[in-house]
Design an enzyme around this catalytic site. Structure first.
Site, mmCIF file in Angstrom:
data_model
loop_
_atom_site.group_PDB
_atom_site.id
_atom_site.type_symbol
_atom_site.label_atom_id
_atom_site.label_comp_id
_atom_site.label_asym_id
_atom_site.label_seq_id
_atom_site.Cartn_x
_atom_site.Cartn_y
_atom_site.Cartn_z
ATOM 1 N N GLU A 1 5.920 -13.394 4.967
ATOM 2 C CA GLU A 1 4.356 -12.638 6.004
ATOM 3 C C GLU A 1 3.972 -12.203 5.120
ATOM 4 O O GLU A 1 3.774 -10.363 5.094
ATOM 5 C CB GLU A 1 5.308 -11.399 6.560
ATOM 6 N N PRO A 2 3.227 -12.505 4.108
ATOM 7 C CA PRO A 2 2.794 -11.089 3.294
ATOM 8 C C PRO A 2 1.199 -11.336 3.461
ATOM 9 O O PRO A 2 -0.017 -11.529 4.637
ATOM 10 C CB PRO A 2 1.921 -12.143 1.514
ATOM 11 N N CYS B 1 -15.068 16.653 8.376
ATOM 12 C CA CYS B 1 -14.402 17.690 7.983
ATOM 13 C C CYS B 1 -12.917 17.857 7.577
ATOM 14 O O CYS B 1 -12.765 18.221 9.044
ATOM 15 C CB CYS B 1 -15.131 18.217 9.053
ATOM 16 N N TYR C 1 -5.189 -2.826 5.047
ATOM 17 C CA TYR C 1 -5.017 -2.085 5.533
ATOM 18 C C TYR C 1 -6.495 -1.509 4.753
ATOM 19 O O TYR C 1 -6.617 0.285 5.220
ATOM 20 C CB TYR C 1 -3.742 -1.461 4.871
ATOM 21 N N TYR D 1 -1.763 7.790 2.297
ATOM 22 C CA TYR D 1 -0.623 7.808 0.719
ATOM 23 C C TYR D 1 -0.831 8.601 -0.686
ATOM 24 O O TYR D 1 -0.040 8.175 -1.117
ATOM 25 C CB TYR D 1 -0.896 6.708 0.992
ATOM 26 N N ARG E 1 -5.983 4.883 3.103
ATOM 27 C CA ARG E 1 -4.938 5.052 2.446
ATOM 28 C C ARG E 1 -5.068 6.084 1.539
ATOM 29 O O ARG E 1 -3.876 6.831 0.969
ATOM 30 C CB ARG E 1 -4.606 3.235 1.408
HETATM 31 N N1 LLP Z 1 5.883 -8.112 7.654
HETATM 32 C C1 LLP Z 1 6.356 -6.794 7.909
HETATM 33 C C2 LLP Z 1 7.621 -6.869 9.823
HETATM 34 C C3 LLP Z 1 5.862 -5.889 8.254
HETATM 35 O O1 LLP Z 1 5.717 -4.644 8.765
HETATM 36 C C4 LLP Z 1 4.719 -5.669 7.076
HETATM 37 C C5 LLP Z 1 3.735 -4.977 6.631
HETATM 38 C C6 LLP Z 1 4.447 -7.599 6.823
HETATM 39 C C7 LLP Z 1 5.355 -8.245 7.242
HETATM 40 C C8 LLP Z 1 3.102 -7.311 5.582
HETATM 41 O O2 LLP Z 1 2.946 -6.173 4.635
HETATM 42 P P1 LLP Z 1 2.591 -6.749 2.629
HETATM 43 O O3 LLP Z 1 2.525 -7.644 2.421
HETATM 44 O O4 LLP Z 1 1.004 -6.224 3.106
HETATM 45 O O5 LLP Z 1 3.090 -5.467 2.218
HETATM 46 N N2 LLP Z 1 -0.800 0.222 5.645
HETATM 47 C C9 LLP Z 1 0.231 0.641 4.781
HETATM 48 C C10 LLP Z 1 0.894 -0.316 4.616
HETATM 49 C C11 LLP Z 1 1.953 -0.940 5.767
HETATM 50 C C12 LLP Z 1 2.605 -2.455 5.896
HETATM 51 C C13 LLP Z 1 3.475 -2.199 7.224
HETATM 52 N N3 LLP Z 1 4.391 -2.892 7.234
HETATM 53 C C14 LLP Z 1 -1.169 0.906 4.239
HETATM 54 O O6 LLP Z 1 -1.221 1.282 3.309
HETATM 55 O O7 LLP Z 1 -0.591 0.589 2.068
#
Ligand code: LLP
Length: 423
Positions: free
Chosen positions: A273-274, A345, A374, A316, A312
């Protein structure tokens, strides 16, 4: 690999000069490279070919329909987390048997819709949720597939807000409880528990945490096998990190090489799930310098994109490179430290702090790099700011994939009660 490079001192996206896009479409502007997106998808897919994995792109990273459609057309499945994301997935005609559905808070309505559509499986995050899916499916006379999301209690080594695989996080079910649920599976006759899911966090730059989690889950799968429980699917989640600054994340190949031996041993169908890995470096946010403000203590570059466009850094403390669209005359110019801030603001409204940048002046354009994941998907209308335009570049062609919002869009769903209108 990404397709944002300088040619003759101008930043290009594929064969298109980004400054031309900024002038033509205005700023703030998200610019995506189609080739980069597809290239990243294929890299991951081919690295996992030995187990014939299904790559389900994580919609939350960037849910624009054009991006989803581009990926689905190349064979990607989709990882969704809400009724809204299911709606998007179906809009781009993603085959339901390639949709996986996570989230700790699925409502009955969302569950019902996904069961009716016949998605590949639900990633279930708690016992009450399993009961809820069982209840809804009984009503519908269906038996959907379920993967239990395991919380393997491993440290992902990433920002605490995007760590999901520790027992103090709200995600997944601990191994002991999962074991009990699986052994009691006959109690839930309207669900088919046939898989396991893990996702330990996001922006993970070394293979160690993935290996630790996968080792735990493979041992669990073997234990279940010994008890006569055979499963069909293993969903290993997303989480692969990308380069924002000086990181040296694993490539798709290296990631695969480290975990494939464990995956093969399970004999299960593998799902990935990338999100960020596919779109993160495939998008930039283009912004314009409004003012350069110098106080006795600091220099501020005030731009026309804020935390509503890209949250972001504020949320973070995330680092995004900031590059001028034109290098001319500046390449060797002295760098100056400045905060790059938005018009909102809030003191938390910054894109970069104490950043060394070449001298910029009003009207210059800047690119906030690695903003494809994101970025837009977490944007908002805070301060009644219209959401940015999004364009996709394919070679030398440019397509608007989301129009800039208008003031009318901002108030579209609002109503003033009659009594306030004196009626
Ligand atoms: N699968 C599940 C169950 C997830 O919760 C997520 C991300 C992904 C896959 C995809 O993850 P990725 O491959 O993109 O790392 N807003 C944050 C990232 C939050 C990720 C949430 N879950 C940021 O901007 O860094």
């Amino acid at each position: 690999m990404h397709e944002f490079k300088y040619k003759n001192n101008h930043l290009y996206c594929e064969a298109v000069k980004v400054e031309d896009l900024a002038r033509r479409f205005g700023t703030p502007l998200y610019v995506y490279s189609y080739r980069t997106i597809i290239d990243h998808f294929f890299k991951l897919q081919s690295a996992f070919r030995p187990v014939d994995a299904l790559v389900c792109y994580s919609v939350k990273a960037n849910s624009n329909l054009a991006i989803l459609k581009g990926l689905v057309d190349k064979g990607a499945g989709l990882d969704i987390v809400s009724g809204g994301e299911l709606f998007r997935a179906l809009k781009v005609e993603c085959p339901p048997e390639k949709i996986v559905y996570a989230s700790v808070g699925k409502t009955e309505k969302e569950i019902e819709e996904a069961v009716r559509k016949g998605i590949l499986f639900f990633n279930v995050e708690s016992l009450p949720e399993l009961e809820s899916i069982n209840r809804v499916s009984r009503m519908l006379g269906k038996v959907p597939r379920i993967a239990i999301r395991i919380n393997p209690d491993v440290e992902a080594g990433t920002h605490k807000f995007i760590t999901t695989g520790k027992l103090t996080n709200k995600f997944g079910i601990d191994l002991k409880s999962a074991y009990k649920i699986i052994l009691l599976r006959d109690k839930f006759s309207y669900v088919n528990i046939c898989g396991l899911h893990i996702h330990i966090g996001s922006q993970i730059t070394s293979p160690g945490p993935f290996v630790a989690a996968i080792k735990k889950i493979s041992a669990f799968i073997l234990e279940l096998k010994r008890k006569g429980v055979s499963l069909e699917y293993l969903n290993i989640g997303g989480g692969l990190g990308i380069v924002y600054n000086q990181e040296t994340p694993q490539t798709a190949q290296r990631y695969a090489r480290r975990i494939l031996p464990y995956l093969k041993k399970t004999g299960l169908k593998i799902i990935l799930e990338p999100g960020r890995f596919i779109v993160g470096n495939a998008g930039i946010l283009v912004t314009r310098v409004l003012y350069v403000k110098e106080s006795s203590k600091k220099k501020f570059i005030i731009v026309n994109s804020g935390m509503n466009d890209l949250i972001r850094p504020a949320l973070y403390g995330a680092y995004h490179k900031i590059l001028p669209l034109r290098l001319q005359g500046r390449k060797f110019a002295a760098l100056q430290k400045a905060d790059v801030v938005g018009p909102i603001c809030e003191s938390g409204d910054f894109l970069a702090k104490e950043r060394k940048l070449p001298k910029v002046k009003e009207g210059d354009f800047l690119a906030v790099m690695s903003a494809g994941a994101y970025g837009f998907s977490m944007s908002s209308n805070y301060n009644s700011r219209c959401r940015a335009e999004e364009v996709m570049v394919v070679g030398d062609r440019v397509f608007v994939i989301r129009k800039r919002e208008t003031f009318d869009d901002l108030i579209r769903n609002e109503k003033i009660p009659q009594f306030l209108l004196g009626l």
